[in-house]
Design an enzyme around this catalytic site. Structure first.
Site, PDB file in Angstrom:
ATOM      1  N   THR A 120      27.270   5.422  24.870  1.00 31.39           N
ATOM      2  CA  THR A 120      26.571   5.506  23.664  1.00 31.39           C
ATOM      3  C   THR A 120      27.242   5.874  22.501  1.00 31.39           C
ATOM      4  O   THR A 120      27.282   4.935  21.099  1.00 31.39           O
ATOM      5  CB  THR A 120      25.120   4.995  23.372  1.00 31.39           C
ATOM      6  OG1 THR A 120      24.417   5.129  24.143  1.00 31.39           O
ATOM      7  CG2 THR A 120      23.544   4.847  22.435  1.00 31.39           C
ATOM      8  N   CYS A 121      26.940   6.794  21.664  1.00 32.07           N
ATOM      9  CA  CYS A 121      27.838   7.524  21.201  1.00 32.07           C
ATOM     10  C   CYS A 121      28.912   7.199  20.294  1.00 32.07           C
ATOM     11  O   CYS A 121      28.495   6.881  19.230  1.00 32.07           O
ATOM     12  CB  CYS A 121      27.215   9.206  20.517  1.00 32.07           C
ATOM     13  SG  CYS A 121      27.790  10.558  19.427  1.00 32.07           S
ATOM     14  N   GLY A 254      10.397  -0.153  13.593  1.00 33.66           N
ATOM     15  CA  GLY A 254      10.076   0.996  12.059  1.00 33.66           C
ATOM     16  C   GLY A 254      10.617   2.359  12.076  1.00 33.66           C
ATOM     17  O   GLY A 254      10.256   3.334  11.339  1.00 33.66           O
ATOM     18  N   ARG A 277       5.703  -2.822  13.042  1.00 38.27           N
ATOM     19  CA  ARG A 277       3.444  -2.728  13.287  1.00 38.27           C
ATOM     20  C   ARG A 277       2.849  -2.036  12.565  1.00 38.27           C
ATOM     21  O   ARG A 277       1.587  -2.141  12.117  1.00 38.27           O
ATOM     22  CB  ARG A 277       3.637  -2.771  14.875  1.00 38.27           C
ATOM     23  CG  ARG A 277       3.965  -3.452  15.658  1.00 38.27           C
ATOM     24  CD  ARG A 277       4.259  -3.725  16.781  1.00 38.27           C
ATOM     25  NE  ARG A 277       4.931  -2.310  17.843  1.00 38.27           N
ATOM     26  CZ  ARG A 277       4.568  -1.674  18.885  1.00 38.27           C
ATOM     27  NH1 ARG A 277       3.775  -1.992  19.679  1.00 38.27           N
ATOM     28  NH2 ARG A 277       5.543  -0.265  18.651  1.00 38.27           N
ATOM     29  N   ARG A 283       7.241   6.933  12.576  1.00 37.93           N
ATOM     30  CA  ARG A 283       5.830   7.398  13.497  1.00 37.93           C
ATOM     31  C   ARG A 283       6.432   9.173  13.775  1.00 37.93           C
ATOM     32  O   ARG A 283       7.860   8.724  14.212  1.00 37.93           O
ATOM     33  CB  ARG A 283       5.428   6.750  14.668  1.00 37.93           C
ATOM     34  CG  ARG A 283       4.588   7.273  15.275  1.00 37.93           C
ATOM     35  CD  ARG A 283       3.931   6.278  15.776  1.00 37.93           C
ATOM     36  NE  ARG A 283       4.820   6.451  16.925  1.00 37.93           N
ATOM     37  CZ  ARG A 283       4.696   5.548  17.927  1.00 37.93           C
ATOM     38  NH1 ARG A 283       3.847   4.393  18.654  1.00 37.93           N
ATOM     39  NH2 ARG A 283       5.182   4.766  18.967  1.00 37.93           N
ATOM     40  N   HIS A 515      24.748  27.471  -7.564  1.00 40.42           N
ATOM     41  CA  HIS A 515      24.638  26.030  -8.174  1.00 40.42           C
ATOM     42  C   HIS A 515      25.573  25.187  -9.751  1.00 40.42           C
ATOM     43  O   HIS A 515      26.531  25.796  -9.516  1.00 40.42           O
ATOM     44  CB  HIS A 515      23.690  26.894 -10.159  1.00 40.42           C
ATOM     45  CG  HIS A 515      22.821  26.127 -10.949  1.00 40.42           C
ATOM     46  ND1 HIS A 515      21.754  24.686 -10.954  1.00 40.42           N
ATOM     47  CD2 HIS A 515      23.686  25.344 -12.199  1.00 40.42           C
ATOM     48  CE1 HIS A 515      21.254  24.422 -11.638  1.00 40.42           C
ATOM     49  NE2 HIS A 515      22.525  25.031 -13.012  1.00 40.42           N
TER      50      HIS A 515
END
Length: 552
Positions: A120-121, A254, A277, A283, A515
């Site tokens: 998959t990756c 989501g 949903r 979530r 910085h």
């Protein structure tokens, strides 16, 4: 809840979210202890409590059910040549074991008969998705460049077919590298579908192979709920290999996959609608991160439809698609994509017939050493639904090889695993969310920064950055670090070392920043935005005031 939308718990190996609720604790303790009891916090050690797994009688250092007198074709036979399977097979070979791995023929879209070395990756996850993220970001950069004096005689145009062709050429190159890696390590690669016949035998398209140990590393597959018209929908596999760019796309879900593809297609100038949903996206993520990313994606033109569940898909005579939800119908989509979770790809492997215990969601039950209920059979990666991330599968593969062939029983270490969402803006984080930290430790100090990055001061675009540290009030240990903004994943990866090492806020404060960078904010936040105390109301604001001046 619409039953048709019940989403599996399993996530992709590329997933940034720890499955179920992997929590970070700081002291080893019995599983029988109440999760609600606060735990003492060491200043140097963070460990995780993964979802409880079955403990089997046979330990890693035993013979694991193998007959020492029997001759096997291989010491290790792996089903699935994804990230974890390749890593385990290669390390086993490096440790002196004879090793083989079987994998289905290459295809950019997975099926019962197609797969490909790299899994998959490499083929339909992390790598192609990140390439499309890169492609989609240029439109935003073109906008930014105007404030820096750049002018274009005409509007830049994007050629989708060139992107997909170049992406696929890169996938073929990477697959070739994986094959050569196996070959150079002495691992035998067998093309075909593997099925377990007994505790020591695998059938690959009719040919039998015996092995002292069998490893299942078959990953997961996208899940589309069973609703009328589902045949018109696409999943994440197909979305990475479409013949043409969507003009208007609905993305159902989501989670991280939904947000990443929303950013991709939005950046490529498609009209994007996201249907979720719940009230919020992502979530399980930190609440402030959830709010911040959704707000900033909406500012870029993505339309969110909250608390909407799909009911049906219909196709008009002109080929356009309509999505009916519990709240109404949205019409005119060229594509409807479901990003509603992934399921372990364990169907028809022969697991149950040989006694391997499989959970209701299809995940393989394993102990802390990745051993199944059959002593000679092991499982790692998404197929086990533990922490479904590619680097975790790699770690599990190495641990397994050490356990079996290095006389070094090794448990995967799930402490402080960093994660990212390649949304736009992106998210990076490591450790506990504020909600988890408050529940587990009670008294915490929360440091936040919400500011306009330096680049936005000239671009004039409404880009912002949100950064957050969660600190134990008792010990000063940094429990969690979260960021949403440009380069969030790169920044979180660097700080993950410190979080895992158990550094304190004082250690952060004593570090000199670079910085001007956004990352320096993590070592210059001195005053807590709020103090959360277990026995009293929180002191402070729910979010820091925006800093109008970049670099401050």
């Amino acid at each position: 809840m619409n039953q048709a939308m019940a989403t599996p718990l399993s996530l992709s190996c590329c997933s940034p979210t720890l499955t179920r609720s992997t929590l970070f604790f700081t002291k080893t303790f019995p599983f029988s202890r109440s999760f609600s009891t606060p735990l003492p916090l060491s200043t140097k050690t963070l460990i995780s409590l993964s979802p409880p797994h079955r403990t089997f009688a046979v330990r890693a250092e035993s013979q694991n059910g193998a007959d020492p007198a029997r001759q096997y074709d291989f010491d290790l036979f792996t089903i699935g040549a994804g990230s974890g399977g390749v890593r385990a097979s290669r390390f086993a070979s490096n440790f002196g074991a004879s090793s083989a791995v079987c994998e289905l023929p290459f295809s950019t879209i997975s099926s019962d008969t197609t797969g490909g070395v790299g899994g998959t990756c490499v083929i339909r996850g992390c790598v192609p998705k990140k390439l499309l993220v890169y492609a989609s970001k240029f439109s935003h950069e073109f906008e930014e460049s105007n404030g820096f004096g750049w002018r274009y005689d005409s509007e830049p145009k994007h050629d989708w077919s060139s992107l997909i062709a170049n992406k696929n050429a890169e996938l073929q190159r990477l697959t070739g590298i994986y094959k050569n890696t196996l070959k150079n390590a002495g691992v035998k690669l067998i093309e075909g579908r593997g099925k377990i016949v007994d505790a020591h035998t695998v059938d690959v398209d009719g040919k039998l192979y015996s092995a002292k140990h069998i490893l299942v590393s078959v990953g997961g597959r996208p899940f589309i709920p069973d609703i009328p018209g589902k045949e018109y929908a696409i999943d994440s596999d197909a979305a990475l290999d479409l013949p043409s760019k969507p003009q208007k796309i609905a993305i159902v879900g989501g989670g991280y996959i939904a947000l990443e593809f929303a950013g991709i297609f939005n950046g490529l100038k498609s009209e994007v609608h996201v249907f979720i949903r719940q009230k919020k996206v992502l979530r399980g993520f930190d609440e402030e991160i959830r709010d911040f990313v959704a707000e900033n994606m909406a500012l870029r033109g993505i339309e969110f439809h909250t608390e909407e569940s799909p009911v049906a898909i219909t196709k008009a005579a002109d080929g356009s698609l309509s999505l009916k939800t519990n709240k109404g119908t949205e019409e005119g989509f060229s594509h409807i994509m479901f990003a509603t979770g992934r399921s372990p790809n364990t169907k028809d492997l022969g697991l149950e017939s040989v006694g391997v215990k499989v959970a209701k969601d299809g995940s393989i039950e394993v102990d802390e050493y990745s051993q199944t209920s059959v002593p000679s059979i092991w499982a790692i990666g998404d197929a086990t639904n533990r922490v479904n991330l590619t680097p975790v599968a790699l770690m599990e593969g190495v641990a397994l090889a050490k356990t079996l062939f290095q006389n070094e029983p090794t448990k995967p270490d799930y402490r402080a695993i960093p994660s990212a969402v390649f949304s736009q803006p992106p998210i990076g984080g490591v450790g506990l969310t504020e909600e988890q930290a408050a529940e587990q430790y009670g008294d915490i100090d929360v440091f936040t920064a919400n500011f306009r990055p330096m680049k936005a001061t000239l671009s004039g675009l409404p880009d912002r950055v949100f950064m957050k540290l969660i600190v134990s009030a008792e010990t000063n240990v940094v429990l969690g670090l979260h960021m949403c903004g440009e380069d969030a994943a790169e920044i979180a990866q660097g700080f993950a070392v410190g979080i895992k090492a158990g550094l304190t806020k004082a250690d952060f404060d004593a570090t000199v920043g670079i910085h001007p960078t956004a990352a320096e904010e993590f070592v210059t936040m001195r005053t807590p935005t709020r103090k959360v105390r277990k026995n009293q109301a929180s002191q402070g604001k729910s979010d820091s005031k925006a800093k109008a001046v970049a670099g401050s």
